[in-house]
Design a protein around this motif. Sequence first.
Motif, short mmCIF file in Angstrom:
data_model
loop_
_atom_site.label_atom_id
_atom_site.label_comp_id
_atom_site.label_asym_id
_atom_site.label_seq_id
_atom_site.Cartn_x
_atom_site.Cartn_y
_atom_site.Cartn_z
N CYS A 168 0.92 -1.22 0.02
CA CYS A 168 -0.05 -0.01 -0.03
C CYS A 168 0.95 1.24 -0.08
O CYS A 168 1.88 1.26 0.56
N ASN A 169 0.54 2.33 -0.78
CA ASN A 169 1.19 3.51 -0.93
C ASN A 169 0.72 4.66 0.20
O ASN A 169 1.34 5.71 0.22
N HIS A 170 -0.22 4.47 1.01
CA HIS A 170 -0.88 5.41 1.84
C HIS A 170 -0.01 5.34 3.09
O HIS A 170 0.64 4.33 3.35
N LYS A 171 -0.23 6.31 3.70
CA LYS A 171 0.53 6.59 5.06
C LYS A 171 -0.36 6.99 6.14
O LYS A 171 -0.25 7.99 6.84
N CYS A 172 -1.69 6.16 6.22
CA CYS A 172 -2.49 6.67 7.24
C CYS A 172 -1.70 6.43 8.64
O CYS A 172 -1.05 5.52 8.99
N LYS A 173 -2.02 7.51 9.48
CA LYS A 173 -1.19 7.36 10.80
C LYS A 173 -1.55 6.14 11.57
O LYS A 173 -0.89 5.97 12.62
N PRO A 178 1.67 -0.76 5.64
CA PRO A 178 2.87 -0.26 4.70
C PRO A 178 3.92 -0.86 5.22
O PRO A 178 5.04 -1.36 4.44
N ASP A 179 4.31 -0.82 6.62
CA ASP A 179 5.65 -0.93 7.00
C ASP A 179 5.98 -2.40 7.12
O ASP A 179 7.12 -2.78 6.88
N MET A 180 4.88 -3.35 7.14
CA MET A 180 4.91 -4.61 7.21
C MET A 180 4.78 -5.19 5.95
O MET A 180 5.93 -6.26 5.58
N ARG A 181 3.97 -4.78 4.88
CA ARG A 181 3.81 -5.45 3.74
C ARG A 181 4.35 -4.48 2.48
O ARG A 181 4.54 -5.06 1.41
N MET A 293 -5.90 11.66 10.46
CA MET A 293 -5.56 10.12 10.30
C MET A 293 -4.71 10.22 9.10
O MET A 293 -4.03 9.20 8.78
N ALA A 294 -4.51 11.36 8.63
CA ALA A 294 -3.70 11.55 7.21
C ALA A 294 -4.26 10.65 6.09
O ALA A 294 -3.78 10.00 5.31
N ARG A 295 -5.69 11.08 6.07
CA ARG A 295 -6.65 10.58 4.85
C ARG A 295 -7.47 11.71 4.13
O ARG A 295 -7.52 12.82 5.01
N PRO A 296 -7.81 11.55 2.86
CA PRO A 296 -8.33 12.71 2.22
C PRO A 296 -9.51 13.28 3.07
O PRO A 296 -10.40 12.36 3.55
N ALA A 360 2.80 2.85 15.01
CA ALA A 360 1.87 3.71 14.44
C ALA A 360 2.20 5.25 14.64
O ALA A 360 2.20 5.61 16.25
N ARG A 361 1.98 6.04 13.86
CA ARG A 361 2.19 7.48 14.15
C ARG A 361 1.28 8.14 15.16
O ARG A 361 1.31 9.29 15.56
N SER A 362 -0.16 7.61 14.92
CA SER A 362 -1.11 8.03 15.74
C SER A 362 -0.99 7.87 17.45
O SER A 362 -1.57 8.48 17.99
N ASN A 363 -0.10 6.91 17.92
CA ASN A 363 0.14 6.96 18.97
C ASN A 363 0.52 8.14 19.76
O ASN A 363 0.30 8.40 20.86
N ASP A 364 1.46 8.93 18.91
CA ASP A 364 1.70 10.27 19.53
C ASP A 364 0.92 11.44 19.54
O ASP A 364 1.40 12.41 20.04
N LEU A 365 -0.16 11.17 18.82
CA LEU A 365 -1.23 12.16 19.06
C LEU A 365 -1.73 12.58 20.31
O LEU A 365 -1.78 11.73 21.12
N PRO A 366 -1.78 13.74 20.58
CA PRO A 366 -2.41 14.23 21.92
C PRO A 366 -4.06 13.90 21.98
O PRO A 366 -4.69 13.50 20.93
#
Length: 461
Positions: A168-173, A178-181, A293-296, A360-366
């Motif tokens: 997958c080319n998306h980078k949803c937080k 994508p990091d695994m596959r 979420m880094a989605r449209p 996941a980058r969402s872990n660091d969200l407030p």
Amino acid sequence: MSHNPPNLRPDLAPRATFSEAPRPGQPTIGMVSLGCPKALVDSERILTRLRAEGYAISPDYKGADAVIVNTCGFLDSAKAESLDAIGEALAENGRVIVTGCLGAEPEYITGAHPKVLAVTGPHQYEAVLDAVHGAVPPIPDPFIDLLPARSVSLTPRHYSYLKISEGCNHKCKFCIIPDMRGRLVSRPAHAVLREAEKLVEAGVRELLVISQDTSAYGVDRKHDLSPWKGGEVRAHITDLAREMGKLGAWVRLHYVYPYPHVRDLIPLMAEGLILPYLDIPFQHAHPEVLRRMARPAAAAKTLDEIAAWRAACPDITLRSTFIVGYPGETEAEFQTLLDWLDEAQLDRVGCFQYENVAGARSNDLPDHVPAEEKQNRWDRFMEKAQAISEAKLAAKVGRTLQVIVDEVDADGATCRTMADAPEIDGNLFIDEGFEGLAPGDIVAVTVDEAGEYDLWGRLVR
């Protein structure tokens, strides 16, 4: 007979089924396949290779010489489930090879279960085979094995998952898939179509098209051309769907990201080439949540698109999944999601509560939402989704629908309409006059009764 609502987690595949008994002295490998349908296809490929090398396949730990556990790493709860399955396999069998998405974190697995024989990552088929060879050497029968293998299927004979791309080319937080596959890697169009053709020739009546991002199929290949049936076919989801629609089976599209070109699929549905069914992971409706979420963030435009799809194909069924309790989600943002769902009137809806996932980058969200509030919002969301489902199904009473038979037992036949994917959607039950039916039959049924998720009907004679 099955019951609803089904488990609505989007990372689950149907339970794997096995039918072949090993011959005396044949080395036997057990398989536990966790996670999504994409992982189930990986399991099928591994077992097909092993079967060609002379191994029997066992659904039982104790009857196997070694066990492969194909893991899931989608959520922390899925990781815990994978670790539990590995532990159970070690306790019951002792000789365990681990593969799949969680295998991308080998130290995580060996830290909990240091006695596993090997750990490999997702779609590392050769590494899995090497580990099996080391644990249980093959003993092929030259008169039976070492021939082109009939593919091992872990689903009922009448439907099959068909994976058209990986990554997958998306980078949803919130997602680490994508990091695994990895990034998107599409299969050549002719390879996908040839597999689809072979499946239909083998008796498959329904093709379930899957990938991480089905509508992005072919982007990495620049939509190149492949030779097919005396002509050429483009590596593009519209062209692929059109060609698969000519094979004579139901074709159902899953994991379709809402790109603008998705509208080009709708005429194929209206023509009856592919099922009028779209599985689109919207995830949320509030623009700020979607941005986090880094989605449209175009929920309003999505409503316009949905209206256009329905105008072109009134019978279209729309399925989606959503996340509630995403970090920073306010009550007002959640209410926007409920209001959007009211307006969108989606036919099939799955929902899960946000979970942190390592990496996941969402872990660091407030402003993470408390667990009790996430549960409250999930309950409210599912209450609304259930009411919409109940009303839509009630409108089908009196209609005659085409259904595919999944199971027949002493109580009746469990079927699905074109609006229902296996395991994740509803069923249509036939309680009388079902005795002559068999799995895979496609028959006409008049709907007599509707519930919150399921229908009941009688055969049209």
